[in-house]
Scaffold this motif. Structure first.
Motif, mmCIF file in Angstrom:
data_model
loop_
_atom_site.group_PDB
_atom_site.id
_atom_site.type_symbol
_atom_site.label_atom_id
_atom_site.label_comp_id
_atom_site.label_asym_id
_atom_site.label_seq_id
_atom_site.Cartn_x
_atom_site.Cartn_y
_atom_site.Cartn_z
ATOM 1 N N TRP A 1 -70.856 -11.538 21.402
ATOM 2 C CA TRP A 1 -70.791 -12.142 20.106
ATOM 3 C C TRP A 1 -70.998 -13.729 20.468
ATOM 4 C CZ3 TRP A 1 -65.508 -13.693 17.905
ATOM 5 C CH2 TRP A 1 -65.795 -14.670 16.701
ATOM 6 N N MET B 1 -53.758 -23.946 16.091
ATOM 7 C CA MET B 1 -54.742 -23.121 15.974
ATOM 8 C C MET B 1 -55.579 -23.178 14.578
ATOM 9 S SD MET B 1 -53.054 -19.296 15.518
ATOM 10 C CE MET B 1 -52.784 -19.288 13.813
ATOM 11 N N ILE C 1 -68.649 -14.147 11.514
ATOM 12 C CA ILE C 1 -67.300 -13.563 11.379
ATOM 13 C C ILE C 1 -66.192 -14.417 12.241
ATOM 14 C CG2 ILE C 1 -68.424 -11.350 11.402
ATOM 15 C CD1 ILE C 1 -67.849 -11.091 14.356
ATOM 16 N N THR C 2 -64.879 -14.121 11.844
ATOM 17 C CA THR C 2 -63.855 -15.316 12.433
ATOM 18 C C THR C 2 -63.495 -14.526 13.741
ATOM 19 O OG1 THR C 2 -62.371 -14.520 10.913
ATOM 20 C CG2 THR C 2 -63.379 -16.362 10.385
ATOM 21 N N THR C 3 -63.393 -13.397 13.800
ATOM 22 C CA THR C 3 -62.865 -12.642 15.069
ATOM 23 C C THR C 3 -63.390 -11.411 15.264
ATOM 24 O OG1 THR C 3 -60.811 -11.995 16.033
ATOM 25 C CG2 THR C 3 -60.762 -11.847 13.365
ATOM 26 N N ASP D 1 -55.141 -12.700 22.438
ATOM 27 C CA ASP D 1 -56.350 -13.608 22.694
ATOM 28 C C ASP D 1 -57.572 -13.082 23.196
ATOM 29 O OD1 ASP D 1 -54.231 -15.305 21.831
ATOM 30 O OD2 ASP D 1 -53.856 -16.090 24.088
ATOM 31 N N ARG E 1 -71.031 -17.063 19.203
ATOM 32 C CA ARG E 1 -70.358 -17.671 18.047
ATOM 33 C C ARG E 1 -71.231 -18.484 17.069
ATOM 34 N NH1 ARG E 1 -67.412 -15.334 21.714
ATOM 35 N NH2 ARG E 1 -66.318 -16.789 22.650
ATOM 36 N N HIS F 1 -58.676 -19.629 10.595
ATOM 37 C CA HIS F 1 -59.247 -18.362 10.432
ATOM 38 C C HIS F 1 -59.692 -17.664 11.681
ATOM 39 C CE1 HIS F 1 -59.228 -20.413 6.740
ATOM 40 N NE2 HIS F 1 -59.077 -19.596 5.928
ATOM 41 N N HIS F 2 -59.983 -18.591 12.631
ATOM 42 C CA HIS F 2 -60.280 -17.864 13.884
ATOM 43 C C HIS F 2 -59.108 -17.272 14.736
ATOM 44 C CE1 HIS F 2 -63.506 -20.774 12.785
ATOM 45 N NE2 HIS F 2 -64.321 -19.865 13.243
ATOM 46 N N ARG F 3 -58.007 -18.042 14.267
ATOM 47 C CA ARG F 3 -56.553 -17.730 15.118
ATOM 48 C C ARG F 3 -56.914 -17.774 16.389
ATOM 49 N NH1 ARG F 3 -52.845 -15.912 11.283
ATOM 50 N NH2 ARG F 3 -51.795 -14.621 12.445
ATOM 51 N N ARG F 4 -57.486 -18.712 16.817
ATOM 52 C CA ARG F 4 -57.743 -19.301 18.045
ATOM 53 C C ARG F 4 -57.154 -20.657 18.255
ATOM 54 N NH1 ARG F 4 -62.813 -18.337 20.894
ATOM 55 N NH2 ARG F 4 -63.732 -18.183 18.631
ATOM 56 N N GLU G 1 -66.942 -24.143 21.948
ATOM 57 C CA GLU G 1 -68.105 -23.243 21.934
ATOM 58 C C GLU G 1 -69.503 -23.570 21.202
ATOM 59 O OE1 GLU G 1 -65.197 -19.415 21.989
ATOM 60 O OE2 GLU G 1 -66.013 -19.999 20.198
ATOM 61 N N ASN H 1 -56.611 -9.126 12.988
ATOM 62 C CA ASN H 1 -56.209 -10.820 13.061
ATOM 63 C C ASN H 1 -57.104 -11.459 12.154
ATOM 64 O OD1 ASN H 1 -54.717 -12.432 13.765
ATOM 65 N ND2 ASN H 1 -55.482 -12.697 15.908
ATOM 66 N N HIS H 2 -57.469 -10.930 10.728
ATOM 67 C CA HIS H 2 -58.126 -11.719 9.963
ATOM 68 C C HIS H 2 -57.768 -11.276 8.468
ATOM 69 C CE1 HIS H 2 -60.914 -8.479 8.873
ATOM 70 N NE2 HIS H 2 -60.545 -8.015 9.895
ATOM 71 N N ALA I 1 -59.905 -11.086 20.246
ATOM 72 C CA ALA I 1 -60.743 -12.079 19.420
ATOM 73 C C ALA I 1 -62.029 -11.830 19.739
ATOM 74 C CB ALA I 1 -60.153 -13.542 19.316
#
Lengths: 509, 335
Positions: A190, B81, A33-35, A173, A192, B84-87, B95, A40-41, A176
């Motif tokens: 999670w 940024m 997953i991205t977040t 932030d 990553r 897709h993770h928007r971080r 990480e 926010n995706h 996420a």
């Protein structure tokens, strides 16, 4: 080293066997997953995991009906107003109560420009013309739309409710990585790229009342383990390391079916395949030629041979699972004689040369279509393009001389507004065939704002009858989504949503 | 190496990295596929909403301007940024680095032990069956594609024998808190010997898959240079003096034979980084290689650019280390 590893593994197996008595369900998931932030995706795999932690105002049953989830009731007040009464006693994972304020906060965050740490939610377009969300009382909330948008309920399950206090505490932030919803599972961690670990939320209110059985999750722990390589995902299922895998590769179906401990699960997808015919230029500006083309494709044979039987033939471009589907229409029968006769009638007694444009990913399917057409009066060939180049080329139907384009369109909400309108309404964003029919346009425009569910459905069905006859496209098929599961896994069925929500799933033994 | 030479070498890095940055940036910019369209798919989105997303991603500006901004930011370690993770990209990458480093080090260890061990053995027992088996094995090791070999190992050890896990870094990640993000270290910090062994079991197959090609290569280099060393006069002389066979082999011959092996090993470690992308995908290893692959498919420009730069810096530094090692091992070379 290998001997040591074997010895160690034996010891560990014994050790883990003891620990596994708490029911644990593992999913081998094709992508990370991205977040964890529901707002926010734009990723279905991400949404699939998030749905296990966050509930929405309404949800869908396995057969795609929209039903209240955290809402006790959900109804339309007038053309532009919807009202949700929130169930009493719903708790977020931190124990705080979910109220109308949280729902308002959720939708403000989705709809207001720059509401997410200076950025705008990429899911804004999935909320439609919501202009304001109004708290009527602590458990009642009203959605005020800028203009009528009858599919608002169909799009509502895409957006899950967050806790106002939590978002204000951790910020966009923090959202996420720090999930805190009202769903059946709460986040443990999670990792990553590796896994998302969830555990049962004991105080869960039970989920949608219309989808029995209600109650907390039936497994103690739920792990989504990322295994991107299909062969490894299959191996993990066979080895018993996971109980469910998504995107089962077609070549592994026999293997999974043949294994006494595993089985294959299928459901219709939401992506329709079709071939754009250039309706503006000869030869396809003649309806008879277009009908001939539809009669010339042996859909079932191609589905059986090329798609391993994992697709359903389509009568138009609307999925049989979709709202507003016209079940009276049947897919065009494969009829080479009829195709040849229609071609002759249209002035092509000696056959007709045509070219199908396609990108690499679907080369084999387009070639099968060409071969089938070539036995029915056409002389069809395939031309390969890079996808983006092809889209650029076909974008403006007025300006190009191409004839046919092999293509697909996805419609996650399974409402014709997400596929019929863009692909076949005059000059809409996905209309590359140049098809334009005043009557169809009229029906589609009226349906856009028709709030009577049955009347609106009838409009789409009437419009389907027209496009079925006029065949602006060659309607092909709707592929199925395929999952692999262990036989330990019970009480879970895939649905066309493509969301793996495991609230009611069980594992045995 | 004098301080001046060191600074000189480091300065040479600058044009190399600039060149790589330019190539990567424009390759990504020229690759067809619009990140905004890819992200939104066919779903409902008004042109205004697409524009707003494009603005958020910084894609509303022309490519040269974006490149200048990218260079300026990269100089300060700021990579923007991740779409897709928007971080922040740096955060997303950091990480994933420890998993990749752990896997690379383990593969290197396997490659060194196997490669040097078998190489010496094959040279000493030249033309015996051991030599032949080792040579054929190394040929297979060099030619076998990693993804295929990895799947074979999985089918054998995980599916058929059921003794090793299929994928991931550890059975149940929730038990051991992240401290260093190196699981072998974190499990020990947590005092969990069982988890440590579990992590080791997960590491074994990917490390062997990744390390095997390098082991095969090192074996061939070691064998050749060992044979060369054994034929030297000083070896004959040492043997004539009556020094024990073992002492001649390890003190006299191997010490010299290792010079090319060690330098090759340092450079080959860079190749391991490339192999990571495949092995990490096959074994579901949550490292950097897989992140890059995913980034390329989704046209995640900032992420791919930053990762490739990181790879480039690592590769250049590894080459630099190889030079230093070579000089240190071989007194005849002075940098």
């Amino acid at each position: 080293m290998r001997h040591a590893a074997v010895a160690v593994s034996t010891a560990l197996t014994l050790l883990l066997a003891g620990a596994a008595s708490a029911a644990e369900l593992r999913v081998g998931y094709s992508s990370d997953i991205t977040t964890l932030d529901p707002a926010n995706h734009r990723s279905r795999v991400t949404e699939g995991v998030i749905h296990n932690m966050y509930d929405a105002v309404v949800t869908r049953t396995d057969d795609m009906k929209v039903v209240p989830e955290i809402a006790e009731s959900f109804k339309q007040i007038d053309a532009t107003t919807y009202e949700a009464k929130i169930r009493k006693g719903i708790k977020f994972h931190d124990g705080s109560a979910l109220t109308a304020e949280d729902v308002k906060f959720t939708f403000d965050r989705l709809t207001k420009e720059n509401a997410m740490g200076g950025k705008t939610s990429p899911r804004k377009s999935l909320v439609g013309p919501v202009a304001d969300t109004i708290v009527v009382d602590p458990l009642t909330v009203r959605f005020k739309l800028g203009n009528p948008w009858p599919i608002f309920p169909a799009y509502l399950p895409f957006n899950q409710v967050v806790s106002k206090a939590h978002v204000e505490k951790v910020g966009t932030d923090g959202m996420a990585t720090k999930a805190m919803g009202s769903g059946p599972f709460k986040l443990v961690e999670w990792r990553r790229g590796d896994s998302v670990i969830l555990e049962r939320f004991a105080d869960y209110y039970g989920g949608a009342a219309d989808i029995p059985p209600a109650g907390p999750a039936r497994v103690d722990r739920l792990i989504f383990k990322v295994i991107p390589e299909p062969a490894s995902r299959v191996a993990a299922l066979m080895a018993g390391e996971v109980d469910l895998i998504d995107e089962l590769p077609h070549h592994a179906i026999k293997q999974i079916e043949g294994n006494p401990k595993t089985r294959v699960l299928k459901t219709n997808g939401t992506r329709s395949f079709f071939i754009d015919l250039n309706n503006r230029k000869p030869p396809f500006n003649d309806a008879r030629v277009r009908q001939a083309a539809n009669h010339a494709v042996n859909r079932q044979l191609i589905i059986d041979r090329i798609l391993n039987g994992l697709a359903v033939p389509l009568a138009t471009l609307i999925s049989p699972d979709s709202y507003g589907y016209n079940a009276a229409l049947k897919p065009y029968a494969y009829d080479p004689a009829r195709a040849k006769a229609l071609l002759a009638e249209a002035g092509h007694p000696n056959g007709l040369e045509v070219t199908i444009d396609v990108d690499n990913a679907f080369k084999d399917q387009a070639e099968a279509v060409a071969a089938s057409m070539s036995q029915a009066g056409f002389k069809a060939s395939v031309r390969l393009w890079e996808r983006t180049a092809l889209t650029d080329l076909w974008k403006d139907p007025e300006k190009h001389d191409r004839q046919m384009q092999f293509r697909s369109w996805g419609d996650g909400a399974l409402d014709p507004v997400g596929i019929f309108v863009p692909v076949l309404k005059s000059r809409d964003r996905g209309n590359f065939s140049g098809y334009s029919n005043a009557e169809v346009d009229k029906l589609l425009t009226a349906a856009d704002t028709e709030t009577d569910v049955a009347k609106r459905s009838k409009m789409y069905q009437d419009a389907q009858a027209i496009i079925h006859k006029e065949t602006p496209l060659i309607y092909l098929w709707l592929p199925q989504d395929v999952y692999g599961a262990s036989k330990r896994l019970k009480s879970w069925q895939p649905s066309p949503r493509g969301i793996i929500k495991l609230h009611r799933a069980q594992v045995e033994g | 190496m004098t301080p001046v030479a060191l600074v000189e070498r480091l300065l040479q890095l600058v044009p190399v990295l600039l060149g790589i940055a330019a190539v990567v940036f424009f390759m990504m910019a020229l690759t067809p596929g619009d990140p905004v369209e890819l992200m939104l798919g066919d779903a409902l989105a008004t042109p205004e909403q697409k524009e707003s997303l494009r603005r958020d991603m910084g894609l509303d500006r022309p490519a040269p301007e974006r490149f200048a901004l990218f260079l300026k930011n990269a100089a300060t370690g700021e990579f923007g940024m991740s779409f897709h993770h928007r971080r922040p990209v740096g955060q997303v990458i950091l990480e994933r680095v420890p998993a990749t480093v752990e896997l690379t080090l383990a593969s290197m260890l396997i490659a060194l032990v196997l490669g040097i061990g078998l190489g010496v053995l094959a040279a000493v027992k030249r033309d015996s069956w051991i030599d032949r088996v080792a040579t054929v094995t190394s040929l297979v090791g060099v030619s076998m594609p990693g993804f295929w070999f990895g799947i074979l190992l999985i089918l054998l050890f995980a599916v058929a024998l059921g003794v090793l896990p299929v994928s991931g870094r550890i059975g149940y990640a929730g038990e051991v808190p992240f401290v260093t993000r190196f699981l072998l270290v974190d499990t020990l910090i947590a005092g969990r010997v069982d988890s440590f062994l579990d992590a080791l079991r997960h590491l074994l197959l990917p490390a062997v898959t990744l390390g095997l090609a390098m082991a095969a290569f090192l074996m061939r280099v070691t064998r050749a240079s060992m044979l060369e060393a054994l034929a030297q006069d000083y070896v004959t002389f040492a043997e004539a003096k009556g020094i024990s066979r073992a002492r001649v082999l390890f003190r006299h011959a191997l010490k010299n034979a290792l010079i090319p092996t060690v330098t090759v090993a340092a450079i080959e470690t860079g190749t391991l980084l490339g192999g990571n992308m495949i092995v990490e995908t096959v074994f579901g290893w949550p490292g950097l290689g897989r992140l890059v692959v995913e980034g390329i498919f989704t046209r995640n420009y900032p992420l791919v650019q930053a990762c490739v730069l990181l790879y480039a810096v690592t590769y250049v530094l590894l080459n630099f280390c190889a030079d230093l090692l070579y000089a240190a091992l071989n007194p005849r070379v002075r940098l």
